[in-house]
Design a protein around this motif. Sequence first.
Motif, mmCIF file in Angstrom:
data_model
loop_
_atom_site.group_PDB
_atom_site.id
_atom_site.type_symbol
_atom_site.label_atom_id
_atom_site.label_comp_id
_atom_site.label_asym_id
_atom_site.label_seq_id
_atom_site.Cartn_x
_atom_site.Cartn_y
_atom_site.Cartn_z
ATOM 1 N N GLN A 1 -9.269 -2.175 -17.051
ATOM 2 C CA GLN A 1 -8.003 -1.657 -17.554
ATOM 3 C C GLN A 1 -6.824 -2.444 -17.002
ATOM 4 O OE1 GLN A 1 -7.805 2.583 -16.756
ATOM 5 N NE2 GLN A 1 -8.566 3.030 -18.813
ATOM 6 N N VAL A 2 -5.630 -2.002 -17.405
ATOM 7 C CA VAL A 2 -4.386 -2.588 -16.933
ATOM 8 C C VAL A 2 -3.976 -1.890 -15.645
ATOM 9 C CG1 VAL A 2 -1.943 -2.934 -17.446
ATOM 10 C CG2 VAL A 2 -3.666 -3.250 -19.239
ATOM 11 N N GLN A 3 -3.537 -2.672 -14.661
ATOM 12 C CA GLN A 3 -3.073 -2.137 -13.392
ATOM 13 C C GLN A 3 -1.554 -2.135 -13.342
ATOM 14 O OE1 GLN A 3 -5.313 -4.998 -11.049
ATOM 15 N NE2 GLN A 3 -6.628 -3.343 -10.305
ATOM 16 N N LEU A 4 -0.978 -1.073 -12.750
ATOM 17 C CA LEU A 4 0.465 -0.927 -12.646
ATOM 18 C C LEU A 4 0.877 -0.813 -11.185
ATOM 19 C CD1 LEU A 4 1.062 1.745 -15.444
ATOM 20 C CD2 LEU A 4 1.343 -0.730 -15.626
ATOM 21 N N VAL A 5 1.953 -1.500 -10.820
ATOM 22 C CA VAL A 5 2.499 -1.432 -9.473
ATOM 23 C C VAL A 5 3.958 -1.025 -9.562
ATOM 24 C CG1 VAL A 5 2.976 -2.660 -7.342
ATOM 25 C CG2 VAL A 5 0.902 -3.176 -8.636
ATOM 26 N N GLU A 6 4.306 0.094 -8.912
ATOM 27 C CA GLU A 6 5.655 0.634 -8.947
ATOM 28 C C GLU A 6 6.407 0.344 -7.656
ATOM 29 O OE1 GLU A 6 4.003 4.731 -10.993
ATOM 30 O OE2 GLU A 6 5.982 4.747 -10.064
ATOM 31 N N SER A 7 7.740 0.308 -7.765
ATOM 32 C CA SER A 7 8.596 0.159 -6.600
ATOM 33 C C SER A 7 9.987 0.688 -6.923
ATOM 34 C CB SER A 7 8.676 -1.302 -6.150
ATOM 35 O OG SER A 7 9.268 -2.107 -7.157
ATOM 36 N N GLY A 8 10.805 0.906 -5.892
ATOM 37 C CA GLY A 8 12.201 1.256 -6.081
ATOM 38 C C GLY A 8 12.596 2.665 -5.706
ATOM 39 N N GLY A 9 11.641 3.520 -5.378
ATOM 40 C CA GLY A 9 11.973 4.877 -4.990
ATOM 41 C C GLY A 9 12.638 4.924 -3.630
ATOM 42 N N GLY A 10 13.166 6.104 -3.293
ATOM 43 C CA GLY A 10 13.816 6.265 -2.008
ATOM 44 C C GLY A 10 14.634 7.531 -1.940
ATOM 45 N N LEU A 11 15.441 7.628 -0.885
ATOM 46 C CA LEU A 11 16.314 8.773 -0.645
ATOM 47 C C LEU A 11 17.755 8.380 -0.939
ATOM 48 C CD1 LEU A 11 16.875 11.621 0.528
ATOM 49 C CD2 LEU A 11 16.987 10.526 2.783
ATOM 50 N N VAL A 12 18.419 9.158 -1.796
ATOM 51 C CA VAL A 12 19.814 8.899 -2.140
ATOM 52 C C VAL A 12 20.589 10.205 -2.161
ATOM 53 C CG1 VAL A 12 19.317 6.828 -3.490
ATOM 54 C CG2 VAL A 12 19.382 9.053 -4.615
ATOM 55 N N GLN A 13 21.907 10.099 -2.030
ATOM 56 C CA GLN A 13 22.778 11.262 -2.135
ATOM 57 C C GLN A 13 23.050 11.594 -3.597
ATOM 58 O OE1 GLN A 13 26.240 10.084 0.159
ATOM 59 N NE2 GLN A 13 25.448 11.102 1.980
ATOM 60 N N ALA A 14 23.359 12.851 -3.860
ATOM 61 C CA ALA A 14 23.736 13.255 -5.209
ATOM 62 C C ALA A 14 24.888 12.388 -5.712
ATOM 63 C CB ALA A 14 24.126 14.724 -5.229
ATOM 64 N N GLY A 15 24.779 11.962 -6.968
ATOM 65 C CA GLY A 15 25.775 11.075 -7.554
ATOM 66 C C GLY A 15 25.451 9.603 -7.405
ATOM 67 N N GLY A 16 24.451 9.283 -6.613
ATOM 68 C CA GLY A 16 24.063 7.908 -6.391
ATOM 69 C C GLY A 16 23.148 7.368 -7.472
ATOM 70 N N SER A 17 22.659 6.129 -7.254
ATOM 71 C CA SER A 17 21.840 5.443 -8.244
ATOM 72 C C SER A 17 20.609 4.810 -7.601
ATOM 73 C CB SER A 17 22.644 4.340 -8.943
ATOM 74 O OG SER A 17 23.750 4.859 -9.648
ATOM 75 N N LEU A 18 19.561 4.663 -8.394
ATOM 76 C CA LEU A 18 18.358 3.940 -8.023
ATOM 77 C C LEU A 18 17.832 3.218 -9.252
ATOM 78 C CD1 LEU A 18 16.242 6.464 -5.886
ATOM 79 C CD2 LEU A 18 17.274 4.340 -5.058
ATOM 80 N N ARG A 19 17.095 2.129 -9.034
ATOM 81 C CA ARG A 19 16.400 1.455 -10.125
ATOM 82 C C ARG A 19 14.926 1.317 -9.780
ATOM 83 N NH1 ARG A 19 16.843 -4.398 -13.178
ATOM 84 N NH2 ARG A 19 15.941 -5.163 -11.213
ATOM 85 N N LEU A 20 14.078 1.883 -10.624
ATOM 86 C CA LEU A 20 12.640 1.792 -10.461
ATOM 87 C C LEU A 20 12.090 0.625 -11.272
ATOM 88 C CD1 LEU A 20 11.609 5.559 -10.825
ATOM 89 C CD2 LEU A 20 12.410 4.337 -8.781
ATOM 90 N N SER A 21 11.048 -0.022 -10.750
ATOM 91 C CA SER A 21 10.396 -1.126 -11.439
ATOM 92 C C SER A 21 8.902 -0.854 -11.529
ATOM 93 C CB SER A 21 10.619 -2.452 -10.703
ATOM 94 O OG SER A 21 11.989 -2.774 -10.628
ATOM 95 N N CYS A 22 8.274 -1.344 -12.594
ATOM 96 C CA CYS A 22 6.839 -1.193 -12.781
ATOM 97 C C CYS A 22 6.307 -2.427 -13.487
ATOM 98 C CB CYS A 22 6.538 0.062 -13.593
ATOM 99 S SG CYS A 22 4.796 0.268 -14.017
ATOM 100 N N ALA A 23 5.389 -3.134 -12.838
ATOM 101 C CA ALA A 23 4.808 -4.352 -13.391
ATOM 102 C C ALA A 23 3.362 -4.119 -13.795
ATOM 103 C CB ALA A 23 4.892 -5.485 -12.375
ATOM 104 N N ALA A 24 3.019 -4.523 -15.009
ATOM 105 C CA ALA A 24 1.660 -4.400 -15.526
ATOM 106 C C ALA A 24 0.928 -5.728 -15.392
ATOM 107 C CB ALA A 24 1.676 -3.968 -16.987
ATOM 108 N N SER A 25 -0.329 -5.674 -14.987
ATOM 109 C CA SER A 25 -1.133 -6.883 -14.861
ATOM 110 C C SER A 25 -2.533 -6.653 -15.405
ATOM 111 C CB SER A 25 -1.202 -7.351 -13.408
ATOM 112 O OG SER A 25 -1.847 -6.389 -12.588
ATOM 113 N N GLY A 26 -3.168 -7.735 -15.808
ATOM 114 C CA GLY A 26 -4.500 -7.693 -16.377
ATOM 115 C C GLY A 26 -4.668 -8.836 -17.348
ATOM 116 N N SER A 27 -5.734 -8.806 -18.113
ATOM 117 C CA SER A 27 -5.990 -9.850 -19.093
ATOM 118 C C SER A 27 -6.480 -9.238 -20.396
ATOM 119 C CB SER A 27 -7.007 -10.861 -18.561
ATOM 120 O OG SER A 27 -8.254 -10.237 -18.294
#
Length: 119
Positions: free
Chosen positions: A1-27
């Motif tokens: 199958q296809v493998q997924l790797v996530e990143s970008g989570g964390g702790l933020v204050q209300a009103g703040g911003s985050l960007r999550l990323s997810c890369a798919a790999s396989g053949s």
Amino acid sequence: QVQLVESGGGLVQAGGSLRLSCAASGSAFSINAMGWYRQAPGKQRDLVARISRGGSTNYADSVTGRFTISRDDAKNTVYLQMNSLKPEDTAAYYCNVEFFSSAGFRVSWGQGTQVTVSS
């Protein structure tokens, strides 16, 4: 199958911003759509945002106007830009990919990344 790797989570204050990323790999696969789902303790895993192969998007009502899903086709990567975060956005966020391979239509999930929004 296809493998997924996530990143970008964390702790933020209300009103703040985050960007999550997810890369798919396989053949030998072709992506139909990628998306983000979230799950808080004791609750169901719900759709946050999804983007299809053709570029159409859909969002949960609770995040419309605050979150934006995008992709980089060359990298097989999907992003979730989260702005104006609220404490109720706190959850584990999971990347999802729908794809075709020689085995047919399949779905794969990432490992999850924690997003915590403090008040």
